[in-house]
Design a protein around this motif. Structure first.
Motif, mmCIF file in Angstrom:
data_model
loop_
_atom_site.group_PDB
_atom_site.id
_atom_site.type_symbol
_atom_site.label_atom_id
_atom_site.label_comp_id
_atom_site.label_asym_id
_atom_site.label_seq_id
_atom_site.Cartn_x
_atom_site.Cartn_y
_atom_site.Cartn_z
ATOM 1 N N LYS A 1 -0.439 4.174 -3.514
ATOM 2 C CA LYS A 1 -1.552 3.233 -3.578
ATOM 3 C C LYS A 1 -2.546 3.452 -2.442
ATOM 4 O O LYS A 1 -3.759 3.454 -2.657
ATOM 5 N N SER A 2 -2.062 3.664 -1.230
ATOM 6 C CA SER A 2 -2.964 3.863 -0.095
ATOM 7 C C SER A 2 -3.801 5.126 -0.271
ATOM 8 O O SER A 2 -4.975 5.156 0.096
ATOM 9 N N ASP B 1 0.822 -1.202 0.000
ATOM 10 C CA ASP B 1 0.000 0.000 0.000
ATOM 11 C C ASP B 1 0.857 1.254 0.000
ATOM 12 O O ASP B 1 0.406 2.313 -0.379
ATOM 13 N N GLU B 2 2.089 1.151 0.451
ATOM 14 C CA GLU B 2 2.964 2.307 0.495
ATOM 15 C C GLU B 2 3.783 2.434 -0.784
ATOM 16 O O GLU B 2 4.575 3.359 -0.905
ATOM 17 N N LYS C 1 -7.900 5.307 -0.464
ATOM 18 C CA LYS C 1 -8.675 6.242 0.366
ATOM 19 C C LYS C 1 -9.554 7.127 -0.500
ATOM 20 O O LYS C 1 -10.701 7.417 -0.152
#
Length: 103
Positions: A71-72, A29-30, A76
């Motif tokens: 990606k995170s 995600d990072e 969101k």
């Protein structure tokens, strides 16, 4: 004949390795994504993503002439547009009425 405990230990080791792979995959995600990767990830054409960037509607980073997306942040952004169901709206209304009585 092979010892059944050795077989079990071998299988447990394989499971532990698979869990470790999943843990490292969940840290993705990072990772930063390119415009092509974001386009595939959210299912929109590249020109549409460029339009969202131009309108500053999708979170992004610009380094030189290149665009990058965390990606995170994209996840969101997608989930921020969630529409509440009637049941959720009714629950929120009930909570509001309970917390703010008329009398």
């Amino acid at each position: 004949m092979e010892n059944p405990f050795e077989i079990i230990l071998e299988k447990l080791n394989c499971i532990e390795k698979a869990i470790e792979k999943l843990k490292t995959a969940s840290n993705d995600d990072e990772d930063f994504m390119t415009i092509e990767q974001v386009s595939l990830f959210i299912g929109l054409a590249k020109p549409t993503v460029y339009g969202l960037v131009h309108k500053r509607q999708i979170p992004h980073f610009k380094a030189g002439k290149r665009l990058y997306f965390k990606k995170s942040d994209v996840v969101k952004w997608i989930t921020s547009g969630k529409v509440n169901t009637k049941q959720e709206i009714n629950r929120m209304a009930d909570e509001y009425i309970y917390k703010n009585p008329l009398y």
